[in-house]
Design a protein around this motif. Structure first.
Motif, mmCIF file in Angstrom:
data_model
loop_
_atom_site.group_PDB
_atom_site.id
_atom_site.type_symbol
_atom_site.label_atom_id
_atom_site.label_comp_id
_atom_site.label_asym_id
_atom_site.label_seq_id
_atom_site.Cartn_x
_atom_site.Cartn_y
_atom_site.Cartn_z
ATOM 1 N N SER A 110 -46.292 16.670 -39.195
ATOM 2 C CA SER A 110 -46.711 15.384 -39.751
ATOM 3 C C SER A 110 -45.864 15.014 -40.960
ATOM 4 O O SER A 110 -45.291 15.879 -41.631
ATOM 5 N N ASP A 111 -45.810 13.708 -41.235
ATOM 6 C CA ASP A 111 -45.064 13.243 -42.406
ATOM 7 C C ASP A 111 -45.665 13.794 -43.692
ATOM 8 O O ASP A 111 -44.949 14.115 -44.642
ATOM 9 N N ALA A 112 -47.004 13.908 -43.739
ATOM 10 C CA ALA A 112 -47.664 14.402 -44.943
ATOM 11 C C ALA A 112 -47.259 15.846 -45.230
ATOM 12 O O ALA A 112 -46.971 16.216 -46.370
ATOM 13 N N ALA A 113 -47.232 16.676 -44.200
ATOM 14 C CA ALA A 113 -46.843 18.079 -44.387
ATOM 15 C C ALA A 113 -45.364 18.200 -44.725
ATOM 16 O O ALA A 113 -44.955 19.100 -45.469
ATOM 17 N N PHE A 114 -44.563 17.278 -44.196
ATOM 18 C CA PHE A 114 -43.122 17.310 -44.409
ATOM 19 C C PHE A 114 -42.776 17.130 -45.884
ATOM 20 O O PHE A 114 -41.832 17.735 -46.395
ATOM 21 N N LEU A 115 -43.560 16.328 -46.587
ATOM 22 C CA LEU A 115 -43.241 15.963 -47.971
ATOM 23 C C LEU A 115 -44.199 16.601 -48.977
ATOM 24 O O LEU A 115 -44.358 16.093 -50.089
ATOM 25 N N ILE A 116 -44.805 17.731 -48.616
ATOM 26 C CA ILE A 116 -45.735 18.373 -49.543
ATOM 27 C C ILE A 116 -45.021 18.769 -50.844
ATOM 28 O O ILE A 116 -43.836 19.115 -50.836
ATOM 29 N N PRO A 117 -45.743 18.723 -51.979
ATOM 30 C CA PRO A 117 -45.103 19.021 -53.271
ATOM 31 C C PRO A 117 -44.809 20.489 -53.498
ATOM 32 O O PRO A 117 -43.981 20.815 -54.357
ATOM 33 N N GLU A 118 -45.453 21.382 -52.770
ATOM 34 C CA GLU A 118 -45.135 22.806 -52.894
ATOM 35 C C GLU A 118 -45.731 23.564 -51.721
ATOM 36 O O GLU A 118 -46.658 23.086 -51.060
ATOM 37 N N THR A 119 -45.178 24.729 -51.467
ATOM 38 C CA THR A 119 -45.701 25.608 -50.436
ATOM 39 C C THR A 119 -45.543 27.052 -50.883
ATOM 40 O O THR A 119 -44.621 27.376 -51.633
ATOM 41 N N ASP A 120 -46.457 27.897 -50.418
ATOM 42 C CA ASP A 120 -46.416 29.303 -50.827
ATOM 43 C C ASP A 120 -45.302 30.079 -50.142
ATOM 44 O O ASP A 120 -44.819 31.079 -50.676
ATOM 45 N N SER A 121 -44.893 29.615 -48.945
ATOM 46 C CA SER A 121 -43.925 30.407 -48.183
ATOM 47 C C SER A 121 -43.169 29.523 -47.202
ATOM 48 O O SER A 121 -43.730 28.599 -46.605
ATOM 49 N N ILE A 122 -41.889 29.830 -47.044
ATOM 50 C CA ILE A 122 -41.023 29.159 -46.064
ATOM 51 C C ILE A 122 -40.312 30.249 -45.272
ATOM 52 O O ILE A 122 -39.808 31.213 -45.851
ATOM 53 N N GLN A 123 -40.281 30.068 -43.958
ATOM 54 C CA GLN A 123 -39.532 30.996 -43.110
ATOM 55 C C GLN A 123 -38.221 30.335 -42.695
ATOM 56 O O GLN A 123 -38.212 29.189 -42.248
ATOM 57 N N CYS A 124 -37.137 31.060 -42.868
ATOM 58 C CA CYS A 124 -35.807 30.580 -42.515
ATOM 59 C C CYS A 124 -35.223 31.537 -41.488
ATOM 60 O O CYS A 124 -35.230 32.758 -41.687
ATOM 61 N N ARG A 125 -34.730 30.994 -40.379
ATOM 62 C CA ARG A 125 -34.178 31.861 -39.335
ATOM 63 C C ARG A 125 -33.082 31.145 -38.571
ATOM 64 O O ARG A 125 -33.033 29.918 -38.506
ATOM 65 N N VAL A 126 -32.198 31.935 -38.001
ATOM 66 C CA VAL A 126 -31.226 31.432 -37.030
ATOM 67 C C VAL A 126 -31.972 31.240 -35.725
ATOM 68 O O VAL A 126 -32.774 32.084 -35.316
ATOM 69 N N SER A 127 -31.737 30.105 -35.062
ATOM 70 C CA SER A 127 -32.554 29.757 -33.902
ATOM 71 C C SER A 127 -31.720 29.036 -32.861
ATOM 72 O O SER A 127 -30.681 28.451 -33.156
ATOM 73 N N ALA A 128 -32.200 29.074 -31.622
ATOM 74 C CA ALA A 128 -31.580 28.298 -30.548
ATOM 75 C C ALA A 128 -32.476 27.130 -30.149
ATOM 76 O O ALA A 128 -32.205 26.429 -29.180
ATOM 77 N N THR A 129 -33.544 26.909 -30.905
ATOM 78 C CA THR A 129 -34.537 25.888 -30.557
ATOM 79 C C THR A 129 -33.989 24.483 -30.780
ATOM 80 O O THR A 129 -33.325 24.209 -31.770
ATOM 81 N N LEU A 130 -34.301 23.605 -29.852
ATOM 82 C CA LEU A 130 -33.900 22.203 -29.966
ATOM 83 C C LEU A 130 -35.101 21.282 -29.814
ATOM 84 O O LEU A 130 -34.970 20.146 -29.368
ATOM 85 N N SER A 131 -36.282 21.753 -30.166
ATOM 86 C CA SER A 131 -37.490 20.944 -30.020
ATOM 87 C C SER A 131 -37.619 19.981 -31.193
ATOM 88 O O SER A 131 -36.830 19.993 -32.138
ATOM 89 N N GLY A 132 -38.644 19.139 -31.144
ATOM 90 C CA GLY A 132 -38.915 18.221 -32.233
ATOM 91 C C GLY A 132 -38.280 16.863 -32.033
ATOM 92 O O GLY A 132 -37.433 16.665 -31.166
ATOM 93 N N ARG A 133 -38.694 15.925 -32.860
ATOM 94 C CA ARG A 133 -38.180 14.556 -32.752
ATOM 95 C C ARG A 133 -36.916 14.413 -33.592
ATOM 96 O O ARG A 133 -36.857 14.903 -34.720
ATOM 97 N N PRO A 134 -35.900 13.746 -33.054
ATOM 98 C CA PRO A 134 -34.688 13.533 -33.853
ATOM 99 C C PRO A 134 -34.940 12.507 -34.952
ATOM 100 O O PRO A 134 -35.773 11.599 -34.799
ATOM 101 N N THR A 135 -34.248 12.639 -36.053
ATOM 102 C CA THR A 135 -34.394 11.685 -37.144
ATOM 103 C C THR A 135 -33.412 10.531 -36.962
ATOM 104 O O THR A 135 -32.364 10.684 -36.333
#
Length: 205
Positions: free
Chosen positions: A148-173
């Motif tokens: 969601s747009d609301a989650a996308f622009l949250i002011p802070e988060t406790d944790s972020i996962q970063c990984r190398v991926s082959a995934t191509l899902s999601g909506r293009p910007t």
């Protein structure tokens, strides 16, 4: 009111410097904001709030102290620009077989421009995940978003996962060439930017 991306980037760079970032980090901040705006992310408001929150902060306290998972800040909450530059500097150190965890971070959306740079450098998709959002930075500079747009622009988060991926899902910007900025955000950024200007000499007064 709408502005060209060149105008916003230049103002953002000066404002970031005025808020206490080094010129190099301020340049990265301006470029990061421009990249998000190019991808249709309405990020001027969050950028203004980030600079306001970190105004005058010791940036050594809000940058990653060690490149070990999880990444943490001595001051408790990571600046996404300082963290993003660190991510770019260590692009080729990411282990493709496991996730890197980035700890408590302000406005995680500002990590995305740096993930795009890492994706190009490694020629591999880089995925960032935080609660409610998954962002895929592709090697060709495009971006795909789940969440969601609301989650996308949250002011802070406790944790972020970063990984190398082959995934191509999601909506293009989308691709944008101009950006919206409220009068309040423009006034705040101009106020911070004004700190970088030399005072007028006595002869000109």
């Amino acid at each position: 009111m709408t502005y060209s991306l060149n105008e916003v980037e230049a103002l953002a760079k000066k404002a970031a410097r005025g808020a206490g970032m080094s010129w190099g980090l301020a340049e990265d901040a301006g470029k990061a904001l421009r990249t998000l705006l190019e991808h249709g992310v309405d990020a001027v408001g969050p950028f203004t709030r980030l600079l306001t929150a970190n105004d005058g902060a010791d940036h050594a306290a809000i940058a990653p102290r060690a490149i070990n998972s999880p990444w943490t800040a001595p001051g408790g909450i990571l600046c996404p620009v300082a963290t993003g530059t660190c991510l770019s500097d260590h692009a080729h150190d990411l282990d493709p077989d496991k996730e890197t965890t980035i700890g408590h971070t302000a406005f995680p959306v500002f990590l995305i421009p740096f993930a795009l740079a890492v994706a190009r450098a490694r020629a591999q998709t880089i995925t960032l995940c935080w609660p409610g959002t998954t962002a895929h930075a592709l090697t060709d500079g495009t971006l795909r978003i789940d969440g969601s747009d609301a989650a996308f622009l949250i002011p802070e988060t406790d944790s972020i996962q970063c990984r190398v991926s082959a995934t191509l899902s999601g909506r293009p910007t989308p691709h944008m060439t101009r950006a919206n900025m409220t009068d309040e955000d423009a006034a705040c950024l101009n106020g911070l930017a004004h700190r970088t200007y030399a005072p007028a000499p006595e002869e000109s007064r």
